[in-house]
Design a protein around this motif. Structure first.
Motif, PDB file in Angstrom:
ATOM      1  N   THR A  79       0.827  -1.209   0.000  1.00 39.88           N
ATOM      2  CA  THR A  79       0.000   0.000   0.000  1.00 39.88           C
ATOM      3  C   THR A  79       0.859   1.256   0.000  1.00 39.88           C
ATOM      4  N   VAL A  80       1.856   1.250   0.883  1.00 37.24           N
ATOM      5  CA  VAL A  80       2.748   2.411   0.955  1.00 37.24           C
ATOM      6  C   VAL A  80       3.487   2.597  -0.366  1.00 37.24           C
ATOM      7  N   GLY A  89      -4.521   3.157 -10.886  1.00 30.42           N
ATOM      8  CA  GLY A  89      -5.419   2.008 -10.841  1.00 30.42           C
ATOM      9  C   GLY A  89      -5.573   1.369  -9.479  1.00 30.42           C
ATOM     10  N   GLN A  90      -5.150   2.033  -8.407  1.00 31.61           N
ATOM     11  CA  GLN A  90      -5.258   1.480  -7.062  1.00 31.61           C
ATOM     12  C   GLN A  90      -6.404   2.145  -6.296  1.00 31.61           C
ATOM     13  N   SER A  91      -7.175   1.326  -5.538  1.00 27.95           N
ATOM     14  CA  SER A  91      -8.310   1.866  -4.781  1.00 27.95           C
ATOM     15  C   SER A  91      -7.889   2.179  -3.355  1.00 27.95           C
ATOM     16  N   ILE A  92      -7.083   3.205  -3.214  1.00 25.94           N
ATOM     17  CA  ILE A  92      -6.589   3.640  -1.902  1.00 25.94           C
ATOM     18  C   ILE A  92      -7.248   4.978  -1.589  1.00 25.94           C
ATOM     19  N   GLU A  94      -8.201   8.669  -0.171  1.00 28.98           N
ATOM     20  CA  GLU A  94      -7.421   9.894  -0.085  1.00 28.98           C
ATOM     21  C   GLU A  94      -6.861  10.093   1.320  1.00 28.98           C
ATOM     22  N   ALA A  95      -7.627   9.673   2.336  1.00 28.43           N
ATOM     23  CA  ALA A  95      -7.143   9.820   3.711  1.00 28.43           C
ATOM     24  C   ALA A  95      -5.897   8.978   3.952  1.00 28.43           C
ATOM     25  N   THR A  96      -5.884   7.756   3.408  1.00 30.18           N
ATOM     26  CA  THR A  96      -4.707   6.895   3.564  1.00 30.18           C
ATOM     27  C   THR A  96      -3.520   7.460   2.797  1.00 30.18           C
ATOM     28  N   LYS A  97      -3.782   7.940   1.603  1.00 28.32           N
ATOM     29  CA  LYS A  97      -2.698   8.551   0.828  1.00 28.32           C
ATOM     30  C   LYS A  97      -2.076   9.715   1.594  1.00 28.32           C
ATOM     31  N   ARG A  98      -2.957  10.524   2.207  1.00 28.03           N
ATOM     32  CA  ARG A  98      -2.455  11.679   2.948  1.00 28.03           C
ATOM     33  C   ARG A  98      -1.619  11.245   4.137  1.00 28.03           C
ATOM     34  N   ARG A  99      -2.081  10.185   4.847  1.00 30.58           N
ATOM     35  CA  ARG A  99      -1.311   9.671   5.988  1.00 30.58           C
ATOM     36  C   ARG A  99       0.066   9.190   5.553  1.00 30.58           C
ATOM     37  N   VAL A 100       0.114   8.459   4.437  1.00 33.00           N
ATOM     38  CA  VAL A 100       1.397   7.926   3.944  1.00 33.00           C
ATOM     39  C   VAL A 100       2.340   9.066   3.577  1.00 33.00           C
TER      40      VAL A 100
END
Length: 382
Positions: A79-80, A89-92, A94-100
């Motif tokens: 994921t990271v 093409g990844q279903s991640i 926006e909140a997780t992206k921001r955390r990473v």
């Protein structure tokens, strides 16, 4: 002795070892009381535990990886990796992206360029091979715009200038660029070396991806001459630079000047290479011989010519008209202001950058190149 925060590493403060032991660095002047009751400095400094310092250095120099970011957040490494590499093409969320991204910044994560290049097969470097010329205004504008355009799409521009007696390893070998661009033709040997390096060569007159440069970019002398003829000038000379590195390019501009005059039934009246030592003598001779206008190789040569003419009291443009080339900022600052021709050098740099990216990524070349029309900018010297 000053007790500081453990592990800070500053002089006069404490250091804590891995086992909790504490070591002090005493940098205050140490003294001893001698028999004569005088106090003298001893110069003693307490030792620092080298193991502690080594441990601190190792921690500071350890490169933060994607795995470190994943471990810190409790997320999967995949994921990271998808977030840091901006994988489509990844279903991640926006909140997780921001955390990473926030955690990566906090930990000091930096992408490993060499590893990315190895995985993708691309270095995202474009190497521009420059001719051994001085970097004049037009060339700088070309390079600046090419660099900016490439940077916006994730590529870096690197330049190199091969010299006849150079011993350095060519950058197409040491950097592994995706593309090698050259504004001038390469020798058979040099072209073969570029092609064998794995880079895509984009070179005038060579290969399946031959670089096509519109010849109208060399049209400046024609525009200079036509402008002077329109002013009624008929005895026209050509002022060349005295830098031997520019001899070939100066010869091309001189040839086009003579050809344009020939088409009008006239001959080139005189040619001279200008420098600080001969400018006054050349101007005096040309004025005595009836020269009434000068086509200058570029604005720098024109400025030298203009200064020499004014020092000798020559009326510019009444007695002698002067037109430069490149329309540099200098042209408008001179008194009288210098007439010149403008070429879209920045547009050419932008176009070449987009051609290079298309060659790497397999896209279509830009449908429209830069404006190749050379424009005359008339000022006071004509």
């Amino acid at each position: 002795m000053i007790d500081g925060e453990a592990g800070s590493g500053r002089l006069g403060e404490g250091f804590s070892g891995a086992a909790g032991s504490r070591f002090e660095l005493d940098h205050s002047p140490s003294t001893e009381l001698h028999e004569d009751r005088s106090v003298r400095p001893t110069g003693r400094v307490q030792a620092i535990d080298r193991r502690t310092m080594t441990a601190q250095t190792d921690r500071a120099s350890k490169r933060v990886t994607a795995a470190d970011v994943a471990r810190s957040l409790g997320l999967s490494r995949a994921t990271v990796g998808f977030v840091l590499n901006n994988t489509p093409g990844q279903s991640i969320s926006e909140a997780t992206k921001r955390r990473v991204l926030d955690e990566a910044q906090r930990l000091g994560y930096r992408p490993h360029t060499a590893a990315r290049a190895l995985a993708s097969g691309r270095s995202r470097i474009v190497l521009l091979v420059l001719p051994d010329w001085p970097l004049d205004h037009s060339m700088r504008a070309n390079i600046d715009e090419a660099s900016l355009t490439l940077d916006r799409v994730g590529y870096s521009l690197v330049t190199m200038t091969p010299h006849p007696d150079g011993q350095a390893v060519p950058l197409w070998q040491s950097l592994s660029p995706d593309v090698v661009l050259s504004l001038t033709p390469l020798s058979d040997e040099r072209y073969a070396a570029v092609a064998s390096s794995g880079a895509i060569p984009l070179v005038p007159g060579r290969g399946s991806l031959e670089l096509e440069l519109d010849l109208r970019f060399a049209d400046g002398p024609r525009v200079q001459v036509e402008h002077l003829l329109a002013q009624g000038r008929r005895t026209i000379a050509f002022a060349a630079p005295d830098d031997l590195r520019l001899a070939d390019l100066a010869a091309q501009r001189q040839h086009l000047t003579a050809a344009t005059l020939g088409a009008a039934g006239l001959e080139l009246a005189a040619v001279a290479a200008f420098n600080a030592d001969n400018a006054g003598d050349v101007i005096a001779r040309w004025v005595a011989d009836g020269v009434d206008a000068v086509v200058a190789y570029n604005d720098d040569v024109a400025a030298r010519l203009l200064a020499a003419a004014l020092r000798q009291g020559v009326d510019v443009p009444g007695r002698l008209a002067i037109v430069g080339h490149d329309d540099t900022p200098l042209a408008g600052l001179l008194v009288p202001a210098l007439s010149s021709v403008r070429v879209d050098a920045a547009g050419l740099g932008r176009y070449l950058a987009l051609v290079a990216v298309a060659a790497v990524e397999g896209g279509e070349r830009p449908s429209a190149g830069p404006s190749a029309d050379v424009q005359l900018v008339r000022r006071e010297t004509t």
